[in-house]
Design a protein around this motif. Structure first.
Motif, PDB file in Angstrom:
ATOM      1  N   LEU A  63       0.818  -1.205   0.000  1.00  0.00           N
ATOM      2  CA  LEU A  63       0.000   0.000   0.000  1.00  0.00           C
ATOM      3  C   LEU A  63       0.856   1.261   0.000  1.00  0.00           C
ATOM      4  CD1 LEU A  63      -2.873  -0.874   2.505  1.00  0.00           C
ATOM      5  CD2 LEU A  63      -3.110  -0.426   0.059  1.00  0.00           C
ATOM      6  N   GLY A  64       1.986   1.210   0.677  1.00  0.00           N
ATOM      7  CA  GLY A  64       2.816   2.408   0.805  1.00  0.00           C
ATOM      8  C   GLY A  64       3.940   2.502  -0.197  1.00  0.00           C
ATOM      9  N   VAL A  65       3.980   1.618  -1.180  1.00  0.00           N
ATOM     10  CA  VAL A  65       5.055   1.642  -2.168  1.00  0.00           C
ATOM     11  C   VAL A  65       4.886   2.846  -3.078  1.00  0.00           C
ATOM     12  CG1 VAL A  65       6.043   0.489  -4.183  1.00  0.00           C
ATOM     13  CG2 VAL A  65       5.508  -0.815  -2.130  1.00  0.00           C
ATOM     14  N   ILE A  66       5.921   3.667  -3.182  1.00  0.00           N
ATOM     15  CA  ILE A  66       5.902   4.848  -4.040  1.00  0.00           C
ATOM     16  C   ILE A  66       7.101   4.778  -4.969  1.00  0.00           C
ATOM     17  CG2 ILE A  66       6.081   7.366  -4.104  1.00  0.00           C
ATOM     18  CD1 ILE A  66       4.781   7.427  -1.352  1.00  0.00           C
ATOM     19  N   SER A  67       6.842   4.931  -6.250  1.00  0.00           N
ATOM     20  CA  SER A  67       7.916   4.992  -7.233  1.00  0.00           C
ATOM     21  C   SER A  67       8.159   6.443  -7.575  1.00  0.00           C
ATOM     22  CB  SER A  67       7.548   4.196  -8.497  1.00  0.00           C
ATOM     23  OG  SER A  67       8.552   4.340  -9.475  1.00  0.00           O
ATOM     24  N   ALA A  68       9.207   7.015  -7.005  1.00  0.00           N
ATOM     25  CA  ALA A  68       9.522   8.421  -7.251  1.00  0.00           C
ATOM     26  C   ALA A  68      11.027   8.563  -7.436  1.00  0.00           C
ATOM     27  CB  ALA A  68       9.058   9.294  -6.081  1.00  0.00           C
ATOM     28  N   ILE A 197       1.285  -1.429   6.045  1.00  0.00           N
ATOM     29  CA  ILE A 197       0.521  -0.346   6.672  1.00  0.00           C
ATOM     30  C   ILE A 197       1.470   0.674   7.299  1.00  0.00           C
ATOM     31  CG2 ILE A 197      -1.189   0.218   8.440  1.00  0.00           C
ATOM     32  CD1 ILE A 197      -2.288  -2.658   8.031  1.00  0.00           C
ATOM     33  N   GLY A 198       2.557   0.174   7.921  1.00  0.00           N
ATOM     34  CA  GLY A 198       3.543   1.073   8.522  1.00  0.00           C
ATOM     35  C   GLY A 198       4.201   1.972   7.502  1.00  0.00           C
ATOM     36  N   VAL A 199       4.507   1.436   6.320  1.00  0.00           N
ATOM     37  CA  VAL A 199       5.096   2.241   5.249  1.00  0.00           C
ATOM     38  C   VAL A 199       4.123   3.329   4.809  1.00  0.00           C
ATOM     39  CG1 VAL A 199       5.910   2.209   2.863  1.00  0.00           C
ATOM     40  CG2 VAL A 199       6.608   0.402   4.432  1.00  0.00           C
ATOM     41  N   MET A 200       2.854   2.972   4.663  1.00  0.00           N
ATOM     42  CA  MET A 200       1.856   3.961   4.256  1.00  0.00           C
ATOM     43  C   MET A 200       1.727   5.061   5.310  1.00  0.00           C
ATOM     44  SD  MET A 200      -2.023   3.433   2.820  1.00  0.00           S
ATOM     45  CE  MET A 200      -2.803   2.926   4.341  1.00  0.00           C
ATOM     46  N   ILE A 382      -4.268   6.075  -5.150  1.00  0.00           N
ATOM     47  CA  ILE A 382      -4.069   4.626  -5.276  1.00  0.00           C
ATOM     48  C   ILE A 382      -4.339   3.889  -3.967  1.00  0.00           C
ATOM     49  CG2 ILE A 382      -2.381   2.802  -5.776  1.00  0.00           C
ATOM     50  CD1 ILE A 382      -1.089   4.686  -7.792  1.00  0.00           C
ATOM     51  N   PRO A 383      -3.725   4.296  -2.831  1.00  0.00           N
ATOM     52  CA  PRO A 383      -3.979   3.552  -1.590  1.00  0.00           C
ATOM     53  C   PRO A 383      -5.428   3.607  -1.120  1.00  0.00           C
ATOM     54  CG  PRO A 383      -2.001   4.894  -1.376  1.00  0.00           C
ATOM     55  CD  PRO A 383      -2.688   5.329  -2.626  1.00  0.00           C
ATOM     56  N   VAL A 384      -6.066   4.779  -1.227  1.00  0.00           N
ATOM     57  CA  VAL A 384      -7.436   4.901  -0.727  1.00  0.00           C
ATOM     58  C   VAL A 384      -8.378   4.024  -1.544  1.00  0.00           C
ATOM     59  CG1 VAL A 384      -9.385   6.465  -0.483  1.00  0.00           C
ATOM     60  CG2 VAL A 384      -7.121   7.177   0.308  1.00  0.00           C
ATOM     61  N   LEU A 385      -8.262   4.080  -2.878  1.00  0.00           N
ATOM     62  CA  LEU A 385      -9.094   3.216  -3.713  1.00  0.00           C
ATOM     63  C   LEU A 385      -8.785   1.743  -3.460  1.00  0.00           C
ATOM     64  CD1 LEU A 385      -9.226   4.897  -7.259  1.00  0.00           C
ATOM     65  CD2 LEU A 385     -11.044   4.729  -5.573  1.00  0.00           C
ATOM     66  N   ALA A 386      -7.496   1.431  -3.345  1.00  0.00           N
ATOM     67  CA  ALA A 386      -7.104   0.035  -3.142  1.00  0.00           C
ATOM     68  C   ALA A 386      -7.676  -0.524  -1.856  1.00  0.00           C
ATOM     69  CB  ALA A 386      -5.578  -0.085  -3.143  1.00  0.00           C
ATOM     70  N   VAL A 387      -7.626   0.268  -0.785  1.00  0.00           N
ATOM     71  CA  VAL A 387      -8.123  -0.198   0.508  1.00  0.00           C
ATOM     72  C   VAL A 387      -9.597  -0.583   0.422  1.00  0.00           C
ATOM     73  CG1 VAL A 387      -8.762   0.619   2.807  1.00  0.00           C
ATOM     74  CG2 VAL A 387      -6.439   0.946   1.980  1.00  0.00           C
ATOM     75  N   ILE A 388     -10.379   0.239  -0.264  1.00  0.00           N
ATOM     76  CA  ILE A 388     -11.816  -0.040  -0.381  1.00  0.00           C
ATOM     77  C   ILE A 388     -12.059  -1.339  -1.131  1.00  0.00           C
ATOM     78  CG2 ILE A 388     -13.971   0.789  -1.407  1.00  0.00           C
ATOM     79  CD1 ILE A 388     -12.930   3.662  -0.901  1.00  0.00           C
ATOM     80  N   PHE A 389     -11.355  -1.525  -2.242  1.00  0.00           N
ATOM     81  CA  PHE A 389     -11.612  -2.705  -3.068  1.00  0.00           C
ATOM     82  C   PHE A 389     -10.882  -3.942  -2.553  1.00  0.00           C
ATOM     83  CE2 PHE A 389     -12.878   0.729  -5.913  1.00  0.00           C
ATOM     84  CZ  PHE A 389     -14.101   0.233  -6.355  1.00  0.00           C
ATOM     85  N   ILE A 390      -9.818  -3.761  -1.768  1.00  0.00           N
ATOM     86  CA  ILE A 390      -9.163  -4.902  -1.123  1.00  0.00           C
ATOM     87  C   ILE A 390     -10.147  -5.603  -0.194  1.00  0.00           C
ATOM     88  CG2 ILE A 390      -7.529  -5.450   0.745  1.00  0.00           C
ATOM     89  CD1 ILE A 390      -5.511  -3.630  -0.661  1.00  0.00           C
ATOM     90  N   ASN A 391     -10.894  -4.805   0.546  1.00  0.00           N
ATOM     91  CA  ASN A 391     -11.863  -5.375   1.477  1.00  0.00           C
ATOM     92  C   ASN A 391     -12.890  -6.243   0.740  1.00  0.00           C
ATOM     93  OD1 ASN A 391     -13.067  -5.163   4.368  1.00  0.00           O
ATOM     94  ND2 ASN A 391     -14.802  -4.749   3.026  1.00  0.00           N
ATOM     95  N   LEU A 392     -13.337  -5.784  -0.430  1.00  0.00           N
ATOM     96  CA  LEU A 392     -14.304  -6.553  -1.218  1.00  0.00           C
ATOM     97  C   LEU A 392     -13.654  -7.787  -1.837  1.00  0.00           C
ATOM     98  CD1 LEU A 392     -16.004  -3.493  -2.942  1.00  0.00           C
ATOM     99  CD2 LEU A 392     -17.084  -5.014  -1.270  1.00  0.00           C
ATOM    100  N   ALA A 393     -12.443  -7.624  -2.336  1.00  0.00           N
ATOM    101  CA  ALA A 393     -11.744  -8.755  -2.945  1.00  0.00           C
ATOM    102  C   ALA A 393     -11.433  -9.835  -1.919  1.00  0.00           C
ATOM    103  CB  ALA A 393     -10.456  -8.271  -3.608  1.00  0.00           C
ATOM    104  N   ILE A 449      -6.438  12.118   6.747  1.00  0.00           N
ATOM    105  CA  ILE A 449      -7.394  11.709   7.778  1.00  0.00           C
ATOM    106  C   ILE A 449      -8.062  10.392   7.390  1.00  0.00           C
ATOM    107  CG2 ILE A 449      -9.602  12.301   8.864  1.00  0.00           C
ATOM    108  CD1 ILE A 449      -8.737  15.240   8.730  1.00  0.00           C
ATOM    109  N   LEU A 450      -8.547  10.339   6.169  1.00  0.00           N
ATOM    110  CA  LEU A 450      -9.209   9.124   5.699  1.00  0.00           C
ATOM    111  C   LEU A 450      -8.245   7.946   5.696  1.00  0.00           C
ATOM    112  CD1 LEU A 450     -11.646   7.691   4.444  1.00  0.00           C
ATOM    113  CD2 LEU A 450     -10.899   8.531   2.215  1.00  0.00           C
ATOM    114  N   GLY A 451      -7.021   8.167   5.211  1.00  0.00           N
ATOM    115  CA  GLY A 451      -6.029   7.094   5.163  1.00  0.00           C
ATOM    116  C   GLY A 451      -5.674   6.566   6.535  1.00  0.00           C
ATOM    117  N   CYS A 452      -5.540   7.461   7.515  1.00  0.00           N
ATOM    118  CA  CYS A 452      -5.229   7.026   8.881  1.00  0.00           C
ATOM    119  C   CYS A 452      -6.385   6.217   9.470  1.00  0.00           C
ATOM    120  CB  CYS A 452      -4.924   8.240   9.767  1.00  0.00           C
ATOM    121  SG  CYS A 452      -3.267   8.909   9.541  1.00  0.00           S
ATOM    122  N   ALA A 453      -7.613   6.685   9.264  1.00  0.00           N
ATOM    123  CA  ALA A 453      -8.770   5.962   9.798  1.00  0.00           C
ATOM    124  C   ALA A 453      -8.877   4.566   9.186  1.00  0.00           C
ATOM    125  CB  ALA A 453     -10.050   6.751   9.531  1.00  0.00           C
ATOM    126  N   VAL A 454      -8.706   4.485   7.882  1.00  0.00           N
ATOM    127  CA  VAL A 454      -8.781   3.193   7.199  1.00  0.00           C
ATOM    128  C   VAL A 454      -7.614   2.301   7.607  1.00  0.00           C
ATOM    129  CG1 VAL A 454      -8.676   2.079   4.945  1.00  0.00           C
ATOM    130  CG2 VAL A 454     -10.129   4.072   5.269  1.00  0.00           C
TER     131      VAL A 454
END
Length: 533
Positions: A63-68, A197-200, A382-393, A449-454
């Motif tokens: 979730l926290g992987v960033i390519s920069a 989660i720690g990386v994110m 990317i992380p916020v959308l992924a978190v929502i759909f990870i739960n469904l998957a 805020i949303l990312g921390c709560a999720v």
């Protein structure tokens, strides 16, 4: 696993590491992700539901992987594809698959560094063609040569690992079936999501957003709310906490501010072609020498050919000034490209625009734009959308990865084209105006805020760490550390503590790979000793 299945999986890996079908960023954010690749590997191996579940679980690690800046700490594509393939072929459960995916992700990151380095040689060839004014060869240099070589290397590597490695995994799984080692690997796999989660958290756990990590954790732990419910509730709360005003959106009211010189020599169809080339191929020859520079030049070729097609000298000069070092966020990069296209058009119409103006514009804007754009896309979207759909998957909903892909691409390409169009029609002032608006900062605050709560909910649902220390007398448990003490204080408190310790280590400067290795070794040893389960 049959040879045909191994070939199909290897081809999927090649595709996931290419600019097709959704462009450099679009592909990396969708079919490259374990959330999506797990489903397709499952389809190839005739178990899409298990592939979907395993891919979603592996995705939490990344979730926290960033390519920069040309870096890729771990290759989520290799981890997701190979991890899902081995888990299905070997009959492993989700946690064991997660433990297996980690070293595979490291292998993929090594390949990334090697290809980034090797592509510097392609740049030398491209620069020779640029000095000769051979614009028709830019697609060959920027896309077909580097992608052809990478496809061959990655296909051979992936096929070898998945075909021959799967046999070893099956044999090992059979040998370890029911053993303490396999149980310990399962325990280790339950701890590893804490690393992702720690990386994110290193990018979002700041300011007033901090408290929402604990609020999300308590909502999941005590109230039993699932991740989607928490995401919806705290999204509404974050909007209220941050607050938006009409002035925040003033920078977006641009319909009446089109420059007089716009669409004199260029047209919307040509600009769309330029933008599409950028979105698709901006990093198809990503390298340590000029980063996205060759991709920028390749995308500008249609504009330069329209303006200077009959003047080889001017065409050559245009390609040279548009092929310098460049590296920024993909969508903001499209906006800067729109500005450059406008400047090229104005220059052709007789305006006095110096050669150095293009370099100054790009070098001055690419850094700030990367800071805002990479945060909005890689840390927020990317992380916020992924978190929502990870739960469904995770629930076996095989449509979830497809819905994630469609929604991301709708947002990504919609915003990208709008940015390019805005940059062209309004010029450099539009970029500065957007950057100076408070909207981006407020949007990031909402996302934090949303990312921390999720993240708090993710800790409850996906990190497993239970102490098995107890005192037994005459077959009666008189003391149990987990149920008698820790759960009485707060259910799931140990996963929270583990995640925060990992966050603190990474935030303190420890390399993510070393922290991950330490977590793996420590959890494996404690599990082997029977202290955690």
């Amino acid at each position: 696993m049959t040879a045909l299945q191994a070939v199909l999986i290897a081809l999927y890996y090649v595709l996931a590491e290419s600019p097709w079908p959704f462009g450099s960023m679009g592909t990396w954010a969708t079919i490259d992700r374990p959330l999506v690749s797990g489903l397709f590997v499952g389809l190839i191996l005739n178990d899409p539901v298990k592939g979907c579940i395993i891919g979603a679980t592996i995705n939490i690690m990344y979730l926290g992987v960033i390519s920069a800046g040309g870096t890729l700490p771990e290759d989520s594509s290799m981890a997701g594809i190979m991890g899902a393939a081995f888990a299905i072929a070997g009959g492993l459960d989700t946690n064991a698959a997660l433990a297996l995916a980690v070293p595979l992700g490291v292998i993929g990151s090594v390949i990334w560094v090697l290809t980034m380095t090797a592509q510097c040689f392609v740049v030398q060839l491209a620069q020779k063609w640029i000095t000769e004014g051979r614009s028709k060869l830019m697609m060959l240099a920027n896309v077909w040569l580097p992608q052809g070589v990478k496809a061959i290397i990655r296909f051979i590597l992936a096929f070898t690992i998945v075909y021959f490695g799967s046999k070893g995994v099956v044999a090992a799984a059979d040998a370890l079936n029911g053993s303490a080692v396999l149980q310990a690997l399962n325990v280790m796999g339950g701890v590893l999501p804490a690393v992702g989660i720690g990386v994110m958290l290193t990018t979002i756990f700041k300011g007033k957003a901090r408290i929402f990590l604990f609020l999300g954790f308590f909502a999941a732990s005590f109230l039993g709310l699932n991740t989607i419910a928490i995401a919806l509730i705290f999204f509404c709360i974050s909007i209220l906490v941050v607050g938006f005003t009409k002035e925040d959106f003033s920078a977006f009211h641009n319909s009446a501010n089109v420059q007089e010189t716009a669409y004199k020599l260029l047209d919307k169809q040509l600009l769309f072609k330029m933008w599409l080339r950028w979105e698709m191929y901006c990093e198809s020859c990503y390298n340590y020498e000029i980063m996205q520079g060759l991709g920028f030049c390749n995308a500008m070729v249609p504009v330069l050919e329209r303006l200077h097609g009959n003047n080889k000298e001017e065409l050559t000069k245009g390609m040279q000034r548009q092929s310098v070092f460049f590296n920024t966020d993909h969508n903001f990069g499209g906006m800067i490209m729109g500005v450059c296209a406008s400047m090229e058009e104005q220059r052709k119409l007789g305006k006095d625009i110096e050669e150095d103006a293009f370099t100054s514009l790009k070098s001055g804007l690419m850094g700030p734009c990367a800071g805002i754009g990479d945060t909005m896309s890689q840390v927020v979207l990317i992380p916020v959308l992924a978190v929502i759909f990870i739960n469904l998957a995770q629930q076996g909903q095989v449509w979830a990865p497809i819905a994630y892909t469609a929604l991301f691409m709708l947002i990504w390409w919609g915003a990208g084209y709008w940015m390019m169009k805005t940059g062209y029609e309004q010029g450099g002032e539009a970029v500065v105006r957007l950057m100076e608006s408070g909207l981006f900062k407020k949007a990031i605050a909402v996302a934090n805020i949303l990312g921390c709560a999720v993240s708090g909910a993710l800790i409850v649902n996906y990190v497993t760490l239970n102490w098995t220390v107890s005192v037994i007398q005459q077959d009666v448990i008189i003391f149990d550390l987990q149920t008698g003490v820790l759960d009485a204080i707060c259910p799931k408190i140990m996963p929270l503590v583990a995640t925060l310790l990992i966050y603190k280590a990474i935030k303190g400067g420890k390399k993510t790979g070393l922290v991950m290795l330490a977590a793996m070794i420590l959890s494996l040893l404690l599990a082997m000793l029977g202290l955690i389960g």
